[in-house]
Structure formats: C-alpha cells, structure tokens
Enzyme design. Structure first.
Site, PDB file in Angstrom:
ATOM      1  N   ARG A 257       6.976  11.468  -5.947  1.00  0.00           N
ATOM      2  CA  ARG A 257       7.358  10.490  -4.916  1.00  0.00           C
ATOM      3  C   ARG A 257       6.310   9.388  -4.950  1.00  0.00           C
ATOM      4  O   ARG A 257       5.134   9.658  -4.774  1.00  0.00           O
ATOM      5  CB  ARG A 257       7.467  11.284  -3.602  1.00  0.00           C
ATOM      6  N   HIS A 261       5.811  10.177   2.279  1.00  0.00           N
ATOM      7  CA  HIS A 261       6.948  11.081   2.525  1.00  0.00           C
ATOM      8  C   HIS A 261       8.047  10.349   3.305  1.00  0.00           C
ATOM      9  O   HIS A 261       9.214  10.359   2.945  1.00  0.00           O
ATOM     10  CB  HIS A 261       6.467  12.309   3.307  1.00  0.00           C
ATOM     11  N   TYR A 270      -3.794  13.067   1.237  1.00  0.00           N
ATOM     12  CA  TYR A 270      -3.628  14.325   0.491  1.00  0.00           C
ATOM     13  C   TYR A 270      -3.336  14.142  -1.007  1.00  0.00           C
ATOM     14  O   TYR A 270      -3.143  15.113  -1.722  1.00  0.00           O
ATOM     15  CB  TYR A 270      -2.540  15.197   1.143  1.00  0.00           C
TER      16      TYR A 270
END
Ligand SMILES: Cc1ncc(C[n+]2csc(CCOP(=O)(O)OP(=O)(O)O)c2C)c(N)n1
Length: 378
Positions: A257, A261, A270
């Site tokens: 991705r 998100h 992260y």
C-alpha cells in the site's frame, strides 16, 4: 508403516512482467490489444481518482477513505475475466474493478462522504457494495457460489480480501464451505503486508497465504501482485476451473500500500522510508505502461491524451457528486425509512410521520424568520 510422508501440493510463485517492464516471453499471456487497453484505462482511472480524492479529503471536501493506489493490478488483472452475469464481491481497495464493472466515479465519492446512495450498485451490475467489516464479504461470496450450484448457474464469484482479513475466522469458514461445496469462487488476496499498523509477520507464521489453500483442498498460488500479467494468468486459470465445476481457488497477490491505511492514518509511525521507496519502484502502473509502449499499443502522445481524457471524466464526476450531495433527494432525512422494509411496520410509519411533521414545522419557522411580515399577515 507407522510413519509415512503425506504428499501435499506445492505452492507456486509467479511473476511475468518485472519491475522494469521486461516480460518473460515464455509465460506471457496472449491478450488482445483492446483488452490490454481496457485494463490500463481502468487502472489509470482508479489511480487518478484516488489521487484526486486524497486532495479533496485534505481540502475538507471528502470524508475519510481507504486509498487503492498500488492495488490496481490485482483488481483489474482478475476482474477482466468476469462476465456481466458473474458476481463481484469487493472489500474496499478494488476501485479499479468497481469502475470497470460500471460503478460511476461519483458513487465512490458519495459513499466515502457518508451517503448510503453511494453503496447502491448500478442497475444490472452484479456487484455487492464495498465491505468494511473485515472478511465478512468472503462468506457472502461463498454463499453466492453455493447458490449458483443449487441453481445450476454456470457463473463465477470473484471476491477480494487483505492479509489481515486472512486471519479472521470468517475467512476459514468461507474457504472451507466453498471447498466442501465446490462453489465457483475465486478468492483474491491483496497481501499488502500490513493490517493497518500490524505487519504480516506479527499475525502469521507461515510463508505465504496461498499455502493455506492446501488445507482447504483447493489450489493456491502466489503471484507478484504488482504484475498485472501474472494476476491475469493466475486468475484466468482460477476462473476457468470455477466455471468448469472444479470449485474454488485462492490467488494471493503480493503487493504494497503506497499510501496510509486510510486518510486518517500516519504510516511513518510503523513503516520505514527505505521500505516504502523499495516498493514504490515496484508499483504496477509504470511497468504496465512500459510494456504497452514496447508493444506499440500506445504511443507517448496517446498515453498523454488518455490521461487528459480521464482527468476530464474525473472532474465531471466530482462536479456531479457535489451537486448530488446538495440535492433534495440525497439530503432528505425521511429517506432513511424507505429501504429497510417492503411494507413499513406501523411503529416506523409513526416515527416517519412525526419526523415529517417536525421537518414541515422547521421549514415553516425558518420561512417565518426570513419573512416576518408575510408570516404575521396570515
Ligand atoms: C471485523 C472488523 N474488525 C476490525 C476492523 C477494523 N479494521 C479496519 S481495516 C483493518 C485492517 C485490515 O487489514 P487487511 O485485511 O490486511 O486489509 P488492508 O486494509 O490492508 O487492505 C481493521 C482491523 C473492521 N473493519 N472489521
């Protein structure tokens, strides 16, 4: 022979078009020029729409939404095999496939702005709406496939889910049922390696998601999910099997991705920049463009003209969705009573009437405030 080896099928990994757009001629699927153009068109349309929606979200014109950039090859390389009468059961990163199936861009804009009308499939489109409750759509797909068998319908169901979804109980139930009943379902996994901030290594110990197919007694394959030709080939084989009455298949596409998100997430907390840079080099559209250019399907001028054409399509859709969002039809709160029951129960009718009276009195009051003289004359 108290201890013997049980032979289990091996799991293949397939890649056909590498990150530089170089094709493995021995594996290259035969795809006609029109189909290649269609695939590129919807991948690009989804990418540009996604980018436009992000800008609008940052301007406060669009609600929170999950971006689809980077997932176009898995969506488009597989959906292209469906007939109109087949069923498409998406999760929420399959914008390319939904646009191809006939969802107008404005429905997506409306959906992610909170309008339920954006979830209504267009007339004659055999798609379920976007599904946010993770993995629940796989059960719907298994059920549709089982119903097809009962009806002797020669159709296929194509459904999509993420790596995070693969750890849900619903996924197990859906795959087991689909396999036991030999339902014609193609399970397409978009393994983008993260479930929000949880990396795949923290939610499973096995090497691939594809290998789980073995335990359900169905074929499984992993492909490079940024390689539209590999997705095309693997899903073609899966659709052919399903249509021939040979049951479900699991296709795992390894991808990434490129975005947060959702627009409410900060992936820098992260994921490292180095990792993002590495995967950006592997993104699906650029390599497909190189492939099409090398094959002479499009010239540089035609690529540019296509981009211009699609940007105009998106601009018109944005205008339309913003007009619809203001329209009486979409802003009428009475509509919430309309689509749940065929015959509205008396207790809801009562609430509907009460709201109707309330809205009328609010309207009357605001008219009186705007024109106090006229109101007092009555
Ligand atoms: C049943 C359920 N549990 C939790 C959530 C919250 N949630 C939204 S997206 C997400 C992660 C999904 O990850 P993955 O399946 O890998 O899909 P991706 O978003 O990466 O495409 C979670 C846990 C949800 N929507 N539904």
């Amino acid at each position: 022979m108290p201890r013997t080896k049980i032979e289990l099928p091996h799991i293949e990994n397939m890649s056909i078009l590498d990150e530089n757009g170089v094709v493995d001629k021995s594996l290259e699927p035969k795809i006609d020029a029109d189909t290649l153009k269609t695939m590129y068109r919807y991948m690009l349309l989804a990418r540009r729409t996604d980018e436009r929606m992000l800008l609008m979200q940052r301007q406060g014109r669009q609600g929170t939404f999950p971006q689809s950039s980077g997932h176009e090859a898995i969506s488009m390389g597989s959906i292209i095999h469906l007939k109109k009468s087949d069923w498409h059961v998406p999760a929420y990163r399959e914008l390319a496939g939904m646009l191809y199936r006939g969802w107008p861009i404005e429905t997506s804009l409306l959906y992610w702005n909170g309008f339920e009308e954006g979830a209504r499939p267009p007339e004659g489109v055999n798609d379920l709406p976007v599904c946010v409750p993770i993995a629940s759509q796989l059960l719907h797909a298994a059920g549709i496939g089982m119903a097809m068998n009962i009806r002797n319908d020669n159709g296929v169901v194509m459904t999509y889910f993420g790596d995070g979804a693969s750890s849900e109980g619903d996924t197990h139930e859906a795959m087991n049922f689909a396999s036991v009943y030999q339902a014609p379902v193609v399970f397409m996994c978009l393994n983008n390696q993260y479930a929000i901030s949880v990396p795949i290594a923290k939610q499973m110990r096995c090497e691939t998601i594809a290998q789980r197919a073995v335990s359900y007694g169905m074929p499984g394959i992993r492909v490079d999910g940024n390689d539209v030709l590999a997705v095309y080939q693997a899903s073609l084989e899966a659709v052919d099997r399903a249509r021939a009455g040979l049951g479900p298949t699991l296709v795992e596409g390894l991808t990434y991705r490129f975005t947060p998100h959702t627009t409410a997430d900060d992936p820098k907390r992260y994921r490292s920049d180095a990792e993002c840079d590495l995967w950006h080099k592997r993104e699906p559209l650029a390599r497909f463009k190189t492939y099409l250019g090398n094959k002479g399907i499009y010239s540089e001028k035609e690529f540019a003209a296509l981009e211009e054409e699609l940007d105009a399509v998106i601009k018109a859709a944005v205008k339309k969705s913003e007009e619809l969002a203001q329209s009486e039809e979409l802003t009428n709160p009475l509509a919430m009573f309309d689509n749940l029951y065929h015959d509205i129960p008396p207790y809801l009718q009562e609430q509907k009437d009460e709201l109707k009276d309330h809205l009328a009195s609010v309207k009357k009051k605001s008219a009186a405030n705007q024109n106090p003289q006229k109101a007092s004359a009555h």
